[in-house]
Scaffold this active site. Structure first.
Site, short mmCIF file in Angstrom:
data_model
loop_
_atom_site.label_atom_id
_atom_site.label_comp_id
_atom_site.label_asym_id
_atom_site.label_seq_id
_atom_site.Cartn_x
_atom_site.Cartn_y
_atom_site.Cartn_z
N CYS A 43 0.82 -1.21 0.00
CA CYS A 43 0.00 0.00 0.00
C CYS A 43 0.85 1.26 0.00
CB CYS A 43 -0.94 0.00 1.20
SG CYS A 43 -1.98 1.48 1.28
N GLU A 440 -26.53 15.05 -3.75
CA GLU A 440 -27.92 15.25 -3.34
C GLU A 440 -28.86 14.30 -4.08
OE1 GLU A 440 -30.07 18.89 -4.71
OE2 GLU A 440 -28.11 19.43 -5.55
#
Length: 452
Positions: A43, A440
């Site tokens: 990583c 939204e």
């Protein structure tokens, strides 16, 4: 029997380091850890971190056109690979130093050496030193592999990308998973002419079909030559690059060929099978829900077990191991409803079931919308985004949430909390929209587009 350590960890990646320092620092265990390469593992050194920094770098490619639409006079020069690479490696050195410091501060004794397992309680270092431990934790991770074809060594793998002496002018990327698709976007954004071969019918197999199809369409829109149902038939190193003949019969010369066709657990010559530890056909360590192998004193976490190969999952597995072994609190690893992000361009965030997987289980409703986001639309850009909820007809629970959009990873982290808690579609509906935002749409979709 007196042991040198309560715990010996093989592997200094995210999972192994977390388990070692928590066992030592918070639980007072005597811990040793061996790492044959660099601390931080895949990583930090060869994966998530440098990749994400390259994603950031490539994202500036379109800033000139977009800024101009917003009234800025911006002229973007050429990308300087060597300048970026120097800063990148300095950052990786800084992060590795932090990992070493965390271990030292916790009281973990570290060894810059390869460790193999001699028996259920003994490890042998490449220096010839033997150490004994009450418990052994295998956290050696995985590595990229090349396909079994002639002259495959003429291509590179993802580990090699961060050390390229120069940025190629053209690159063939072979594979359709998230690594291949992410680097296709990165290299394209940095100005490389990118061709991507994938033998399947669509990239990002296993992810929601509507979401991955939009990602693929946008990648092509951005200039990537995506060739599906295609693979390498022949390849060889030639003057000027790598010659490739595809299964469709086309021939081309590329500066570089990148194989992103799979990864393999790092269990070769570790001595595990001789002790009684079971490996599967791919070489992954077989463990139960407590990360316990067939040998009572040996455990394994992270990519070497090939369960869910994500850094935060390896860290969670390491923490569950410490709870189980050092706190007498048996803690199974929770692999259910893990949110994840794919840093393609556009980004994809996902948690839960795809529409296809959910449909196989129960009757569902699908709420989905695709649109041009305000920022891109104003600038006359063709970018499109998608918000999608997969909902159980019976329980009304949101079974899956899928987002294709800039910063989808940031959005899915928060959506993941709701899905993990068992939120229903009506819970989403009761939430007031944050306007004007892309996200939204997650709480304003009222009518299903499909039921099944």
């Amino acid at each position: 029997m007196a042991f040198d350590y309560d715990l010996f960890v093989i592997g200094g990646g995210s999972g192994g380091v977390r388990a070692a320092r928590v066992a030592a620092g918070e639980n007072g265990a005597k811990v040793g850890l061996a790492e044959e390469s660099r601390y931080g593992g895949t990583c930090v050194i060869r994966g998530c971190v440098p990749k994400k920094l390259m994603v950031f770098a490539s994202g500036y490619a379109n800033i000139e056109a977009e800024a101009g639409a917003y009234g800025w006079d911006v002229t973007l020069g050429d990308f300087d690979w060597n300048r970026f690479k120097g800063t990148l490696h300095a950052e990786l050195d800084r992060l590795e130093a932090i990992y070493r410091r965390l271990l030292a501060n916790a009281g973990v004794e570290t060894f810059d050496a390869r460790a193999t397992v001699k028996d259920a309680h003994t490890v042998v270092l490449s220096t010839g030193v033997e150490k004994t431990a009450k418990h052994i934790l295998v956290a050696t991770g995985g590595r990229p592999t090349r396909p079994d074809i002639a002259n495959a060594d003429a291509g590179i793998v993802s580990d090699d990308l961060f050390d390229l002496p120069e940025l190629p002018k053209s690159m063939l990327i072979v594979g359709g998973g998230y690594i291949a698709s992410e680097f296709a976007g990165v290299m394209n954004g940095l100005g490389v002419k990118v061709t991507q071969f994938y033998r399947g019918e669509q990239i990002l197999r296993g992810f929601d079909n509507e979401a991955r199809t939009l990602v693929a369409e946008q990648m092509v829109e951005k200039g990537i030559d995506l060739q599906l149902g295609t693979n390498i038939a022949e390849m060889e190193k030639r003057d000027g690059g790598v010659w490739v003949k595809s299964t469709s019969g086309d021939e081309a010369l590329f500066d570089q060929v990148l194989f992103a066709t799979g990864r393999k657990p790092n269990t070769d010559d570790l001595g595990l099978e001789a002790t009684g530890v079971k490996l599967d056909r791919a070489g992954a360590v077989q463990v139960n829900e407590y990360s316990h192998t067939a040998v009572p004193s040996i455990y394994a976490i992270g990519d070497v077990t090939n369960r869910v190969n994500l850094t935060p999952v390896a860290i969670r597995e390491g923490m569950a191991f410490v709870e189980t072994v050092f706190k007498a609190n048996p803690t199974p690893v929770d692999h259910d409803l893990i949110p994840s992000a794919i840093f393609t361009q556009p980004e994809m965030g996902t948690v839960g079931l795809s529409e296809e997987a959910a449909r196989e289980i129960e009757a569902i409703e699908v709420y989905s919308t695709t649109f041009k986001p305000m920022q891109s639309s104003f600038a006359g850009q063709p970018d499109r985004v998608m918000m999608k909820l997969v909902v159980s007809q019976a329980t009304r629970k949101v079974l899956g949430c899928h987002i294709v959009a800039p910063a989808a990873g940031e959005m899915i982290q928060l959506a993941g909390i709701a899905v993990k808690m068992g939120a229903t579609k009506e819970d989403f509906d009761r939430t007031v929209a944050v306007h004007p935002t892309m996200s939204e749409e997650m709480v304003t979709m009222k009518t299903p587009v499909r039921t099944s």
